[in-house]
Design an enzyme around this catalytic site. Structure first.
Site, PDB file in Angstrom:
ATOM      1  N   LYS A  16       0.839  -1.219   0.000  1.00 44.87           N
ATOM      2  CA  LYS A  16       0.000   0.000   0.000  1.00 44.87           C
ATOM      3  C   LYS A  16       0.865   1.257   0.000  1.00 44.87           C
ATOM      4  CE  LYS A  16       1.610   1.115   3.780  1.00 44.87           C
ATOM      5  NZ  LYS A  16       2.289   1.642   4.720  1.00 44.87           N
ATOM      6  N   SER A 145       7.815 -12.012  -2.126  1.00 44.35           N
ATOM      7  CA  SER A 145       7.183 -10.690  -2.266  1.00 44.35           C
ATOM      8  C   SER A 145       7.841  -9.857  -3.356  1.00 44.35           C
ATOM      9  CB  SER A 145       7.264  -9.948  -0.930  1.00 44.35           C
ATOM     10  OG  SER A 145       6.550  -8.746  -1.025  1.00 44.35           O
ATOM     11  N   GLY A 152       8.250   1.004   3.934  1.00 46.73           N
ATOM     12  CA  GLY A 152       7.090   1.899   3.991  1.00 46.73           C
ATOM     13  C   GLY A 152       5.946   1.513   3.070  1.00 46.73           C
ATOM     14  N   GLY A 154       4.170  -1.285   3.259  1.00 44.63           N
ATOM     15  CA  GLY A 154       3.247  -2.241   3.866  1.00 44.63           C
ATOM     16  C   GLY A 154       3.640  -3.699   3.693  1.00 44.63           C
ATOM     17  N   SER A 155       4.952  -3.977   3.654  1.00 41.89           N
ATOM     18  CA  SER A 155       5.363  -5.390   3.464  1.00 41.89           C
ATOM     19  C   SER A 155       4.913  -6.249   4.639  1.00 41.89           C
ATOM     20  CB  SER A 155       6.875  -5.498   3.260  1.00 41.89           C
ATOM     21  OG  SER A 155       7.569  -5.273   4.472  1.00 41.89           O
ATOM     22  N   SER A 156       4.930  -5.681   5.866  1.00 41.53           N
ATOM     23  CA  SER A 156       4.560  -6.514   7.027  1.00 41.53           C
ATOM     24  C   SER A 156       3.074  -6.868   6.967  1.00 41.53           C
ATOM     25  CB  SER A 156       4.887  -5.805   8.343  1.00 41.53           C
ATOM     26  OG  SER A 156       4.178  -4.590   8.445  1.00 41.53           O
ATOM     27  N   GLU A 217       0.185  -8.318  12.620  1.00 37.10           N
ATOM     28  CA  GLU A 217       0.824  -6.991  12.599  1.00 37.10           C
ATOM     29  C   GLU A 217       1.194  -6.544  14.015  1.00 37.10           C
ATOM     30  OE1 GLU A 217       2.256  -5.363   9.990  1.00 37.10           O
ATOM     31  OE2 GLU A 217       0.816  -3.751   9.695  1.00 37.10           O
ATOM     32  N   ASP A 228      -2.837  -0.622   7.480  1.00 38.39           N
ATOM     33  CA  ASP A 228      -2.071  -1.348   6.454  1.00 38.39           C
ATOM     34  C   ASP A 228      -2.705  -2.699   6.135  1.00 38.39           C
ATOM     35  OD1 ASP A 228      -0.421   0.803   6.700  1.00 38.39           O
ATOM     36  OD2 ASP A 228       1.383  -0.304   7.274  1.00 38.39           O
TER      37      ASP A 228
END
Ligand SMILES: Nc1ncnc2c1ncn2[C@@H]1O[C@H](COP(=O)(O)OP(=O)(O)OP(=O)(O)O)[C@@H](O)[C@H]1O
Ligand SMILES: C[C@@](O)(CCO)CC(=O)[O-]
Ligand SMILES: [Mg+2]
Length: 447
Positions: A16, A145, A152, A154-156, A217, A228
């Site tokens: 995102k 991925s 920043g 939104g990988s997590s 998260e 996110d």
């Protein structure tokens, strides 16, 4: 399921960009985010083994260099939580402090000495979601991925959403082969090797995926607002405030350039830092959060404004001609002022001003970085506005691009940014959320 057949379940979840409102959203204000056309994908393979054979759990996280194999017996003996015997995918639970400590210390012992905190958090999150949703099942899980990890975008959240969706889809399939989390009629034995066959998750299950992902998260982030995982689950463009989601069906196409500072950072530490500053200066920080809230709400009303004009075809034509004539000129003949004078709609000009103001406030709360400021300055020379996106402290910066700006002009801006060691890319904004697909390999599907 046929004996000896291998079931493969995959889920992919987008990253995102936050257009406005990061950090303040953790403190209860509004934020606006859009899904990014870059995905994290969890692939789970499950093959029931014959009785008496030892069963294993395999986890592969190539981006973190994690390749671990555990015997299920060992996990059962060491972890021994009751949830292993009674996993319940339909009841979302928190990872309690004691579960977190127990899982975390198990993971630290399992990983090679000195593994970075991010790796411990990723594996702990996986074990929490796996044991809670599926219980002890022999599976091989691989998460890959397109997103830069910890930058920043939104990988997590994408990691948690794709894992939660794939685990839930598998759990539902065990429960009843026709009850996977996409609509049953869409299920079938399609080949995953194809590029397509992705199915949206139905509304009821989206909520479940999103809630489990939020718990994931919480392990990685400490204190996530939930924006996110929500935008990664639901996709498109959303306004998010205090856990409430509003989908924005905006007539305004968003165009932006993303630039990675390539400076590593971690969201947990940045969010904690802002929280500490808010404790030290409560009144000043509350005023800044309120200002950010105002900016985010104004962004929402601009995006929803019916007066948002599209490009009319004559304008587009003129603009292409201009772009073509520039292409024939060497780079040094492209004066910045010509790029700066690209026409904006009224809405674009307002959004640009809000981006500039938002970046100033993010700097005030201590989450900017010299590399971010450098990018803002480079793009400001072209009269383009930029702000950090996500947690800041490094990571990625977004630059709004007026619709009238030709791709040749964008290339010129990129040359300046890349010349300073930054990496630029454009990605689709506002696409779909999490999707799932399944395949049954009757021959056991050895890879
Ligand atoms: N593909 C992946 N494989 C394994 N772990 C991942 C993956 N993607 C993300 N993670 C986990 O997420 C952590 C990065 O999360 P972090 O929140 O710091 O950054 P981000 O999500 O990329 O950025 P932001 O939160 O600002 O949008 C990694 O250290 C790791 O624990
Ligand atoms: C910094 C933050 O606002 C966004 C990270 O992408 C944290 C959060 O909302 O969870
Ligand atoms: Mg994150």
């Amino acid at each position: 399921m046929e004996e000896g057949a291998e079931l493969v379940v995959e889920a992919r979840a987008p990253g995102k960009v936050i257009l406005s409102g990061e950090h303040a959203v953790v403190h209860g204000t509004a934020a606006v985010a859009a899904a990014l056309g870059l995905y994290s994908t969890a692939r789970i393979r499950h093959r029931p083994l014959s009785p008496g054979t030892e069963e294993f759990l395999v986890l592969e996280l190539p981006q973190l260099n994690v390749h671990v194999t555990w015997s299920l017996k060992m996990i059962e003996e060491i972890l021994d939580p009751p949830s292993l015997q009674y996993p319940n995918p339909l009841v979302v639970k928190e990872c309690s402090d004691s579960d977190m400590t127990r899982l975390g210390s198990f993971v630290v012992k399992q990983l090679s000495w000195g593994a970075p905190k991010g790796t411990v958090a990723a594996v702990t999150t996986f074990l929490f979601l796996y044991t809670s949703i599926l219980g002890l099942q022999p599976i091989t899980v691989r998460v890959t991925s397109d997103l830069p990890v910890g930058a920043g975008l939104g990988s997590s959240a994408a990691y948690c959403v794709c894992l939660a969706a794939a685990l839930l889809d598998l759990a539902a399939t065990f429960d009843s082969p026709t009850q996977a989390i996409t609509t049953p009629k869409e299920q079938g034995s399609q080949k995953l090797a194809d590029t397509g066959n992705w199915h949206d998750v139905d509304e009821k299950n989206l909520e479940l995926v999103n809630k489990w992902a939020f718990e994931g998260e919480r392990i990685i982030h400490g204190r996530p607002s939930g924006i996110d995982n929500t935008v990664s689950s639901y996709g498109y463009v959303v306004r998010f405030k205090q856990g409430e989601l509003m989908r924005l069906h905006s007539p305004m196409p968003l165009r932006m350039l993303l630039t990675n500072t390539n400076v590593g950072r971690n969201t947990k530490a940045l969010v904690a830092g802002v929280g500490e500053r808010a404790l030290r200066h409560p009144a000043a920080m509350a005023a800044i959060f309120k200002a950010i809230d105002g900016i985010a709400e104004e962004v929402v009303s601009i995006l929803l404004s019916p007066s948002n004009p599209g490009l009319d075809s004559d304008d587009e034509h003129e603009h292409k001609d201009e772009a073509r004539s520039w292409q024939q000129l060497p780079d040094e003949c492209l004066p910045k002022s010509d790029i700066a004078s690209v026409v904006r709609t009224k809405e674009e000009a307002k959004l640009e001003e809000l981006v500039e103001m938002n970046q100033g406030l993010l700097q005030c709360i201590g989450v900017s970085h010299v590399s971010i400021e450098a990018i803002c300055q480079i793009t400001a020379a072209f009269k383009l506005q930029s702000k950090l996106t996500g947690a800041g402290g490094g990571g990625c910066v977004l630059t709004l691009l007026p619709k009238q700006m030709s791709s040749t002009y964008v290339e010129v801006v990129k040359v300046d940014l890349e010349g300073q060691g930054f990496s630029c890319f454009e990605a689709a904004i506002g696409g779909h959320g999490v999707q799932v697909r399944q395949e049954l390999n009757p021959d056991g599907g050895d890879e």
